[in-house]
Motif scaffolding. Sequence first.
Motif, PDB file in Angstrom:
ATOM      1  N   MET A 117      24.849  50.280  40.969  1.00 30.82           N
ATOM      2  CA  MET A 117      25.462  49.679  39.809  1.00 30.82           C
ATOM      3  C   MET A 117      25.920  48.361  40.448  1.00 30.82           C
ATOM      4  SD  MET A 117      27.121  52.240  37.163  1.00 30.82           S
ATOM      5  CE  MET A 117      26.203  53.622  36.883  1.00 30.82           C
ATOM      6  N   LYS A 118      26.146  47.448  39.629  1.00 28.48           N
ATOM      7  CA  LYS A 118      26.702  46.089  39.924  1.00 28.48           C
ATOM      8  C   LYS A 118      28.093  46.075  39.290  1.00 28.48           C
ATOM      9  CE  LYS A 118      26.257  42.377  36.988  1.00 28.48           C
ATOM     10  NZ  LYS A 118      25.790  41.424  36.275  1.00 28.48           N
ATOM     11  N   THR A 119      29.029  45.511  40.003  1.00 30.57           N
ATOM     12  CA  THR A 119      30.473  45.382  39.858  1.00 30.57           C
ATOM     13  C   THR A 119      30.903  44.154  38.661  1.00 30.57           C
ATOM     14  OG1 THR A 119      30.946  46.419  41.823  1.00 30.57           O
ATOM     15  CG2 THR A 119      32.880  45.228  40.479  1.00 30.57           C
ATOM     16  N   ALA A 120      31.413  44.251  37.688  1.00 34.73           N
ATOM     17  CA  ALA A 120      31.885  43.143  36.798  1.00 34.73           C
ATOM     18  C   ALA A 120      32.864  42.217  37.614  1.00 34.73           C
ATOM     19  CB  ALA A 120      32.502  43.666  35.494  1.00 34.73           C
ATOM     20  N   ARG A 121      32.562  40.988  37.414  1.00 36.13           N
ATOM     21  CA  ARG A 121      33.386  39.922  38.136  1.00 36.13           C
ATOM     22  C   ARG A 121      34.677  39.949  36.984  1.00 36.13           C
ATOM     23  NH1 ARG A 121      31.507  34.406  38.294  1.00 36.13           N
ATOM     24  NH2 ARG A 121      33.532  33.270  38.541  1.00 36.13           N
ATOM     25  N   LEU A 122      35.772  40.180  37.512  1.00 35.43           N
ATOM     26  CA  LEU A 122      37.068  40.045  36.581  1.00 35.43           C
ATOM     27  C   LEU A 122      37.322  38.835  36.478  1.00 35.43           C
ATOM     28  CD1 LEU A 122      38.504  43.552  38.064  1.00 35.43           C
ATOM     29  CD2 LEU A 122      37.289  43.280  35.846  1.00 35.43           C
ATOM     30  N   ALA A 123      37.995  38.468  35.359  1.00 38.05           N
ATOM     31  CA  ALA A 123      38.636  37.018  35.232  1.00 38.05           C
ATOM     32  C   ALA A 123      40.102  37.037  35.629  1.00 38.05           C
ATOM     33  CB  ALA A 123      38.531  36.790  33.619  1.00 38.05           C
ATOM     34  N   GLY A 124      40.435  35.943  36.509  1.00 40.73           N
ATOM     35  CA  GLY A 124      41.806  35.961  37.116  1.00 40.73           C
ATOM     36  C   GLY A 124      42.637  35.155  36.254  1.00 40.73           C
ATOM     37  N   PHE A 125      43.878  35.098  36.756  1.00 46.20           N
ATOM     38  CA  PHE A 125      44.917  34.423  36.085  1.00 46.20           C
ATOM     39  C   PHE A 125      44.763  33.065  35.489  1.00 46.20           C
ATOM     40  CE2 PHE A 125      49.121  32.703  35.648  1.00 46.20           C
ATOM     41  CZ  PHE A 125      49.644  33.407  34.697  1.00 46.20           C
ATOM     42  N   ALA A 126      44.330  32.002  36.470  1.00 45.54           N
ATOM     43  CA  ALA A 126      44.145  30.642  36.124  1.00 45.54           C
ATOM     44  C   ALA A 126      43.130  30.332  34.915  1.00 45.54           C
ATOM     45  CB  ALA A 126      43.749  30.128  37.425  1.00 45.54           C
ATOM     46  N   THR A 127      41.967  31.271  35.366  1.00 47.70           N
ATOM     47  CA  THR A 127      40.879  31.206  34.364  1.00 47.70           C
ATOM     48  C   THR A 127      41.144  31.551  32.720  1.00 47.70           C
ATOM     49  OG1 THR A 127      39.153  31.708  35.922  1.00 47.70           O
ATOM     50  CG2 THR A 127      38.549  32.103  33.743  1.00 47.70           C
ATOM     51  N   ARG A 128      41.899  32.714  32.669  1.00 43.56           N
ATOM     52  CA  ARG A 128      42.479  33.122  31.343  1.00 43.56           C
ATOM     53  C   ARG A 128      43.516  32.219  31.050  1.00 43.56           C
ATOM     54  NH1 ARG A 128      43.263  39.544  32.455  1.00 43.56           N
ATOM     55  NH2 ARG A 128      43.859  39.248  30.213  1.00 43.56           N
TER      56      ARG A 128
END
Length: 171
Positions: free
Chosen positions: A1-12
Amino acid sequence: MKTARLAGFATRVLAFAIDIAIIDVAVLALGGALAWAANVLGIESNPSGILVAGLAAIGWVVLISNYLVVFWCLTGQTPGMRFMGIRVTDRRGAPPGFVRALRRLLGMYLSAIPLGAGFLLILVDDRRRGLHDRIAGTLVTHYVPIVAENGLETVGSPASDDALRSPGGLA
């Protein structure tokens, strides 16, 4: 399974800043239209009055709250989130429902109360969740748009990603 790329603080933060800019432009346009209409109708008001300022602030909070909840429920992303390539999902990888979106909004207000400390949890949490994400049981991930043969764009589903099902999963 592929791991989701989590959104970081700056992007959010950038996504939220874009959303605030969109709302501010809409509010300024509405305020200008109302001022023009009042002038045409001969209605006088004191824009520096405390009542007008309070009503404007309440109106802005109601507008941004509705904006966030509606976009989170319908598509899982606001226009700012779409521009930054992120989306909010529930534990199944679907856009949060109405109740979950309201819990997330309440969590955002609670996160802001202690000088934004609830948002700083994104920096130290292994799944990059702030207090509002923990309260609502949501996760913010990067997404890959998928274009169908008919030219319509859909959002790639991270439902099979390990990040959504890791131990200590979404509450």
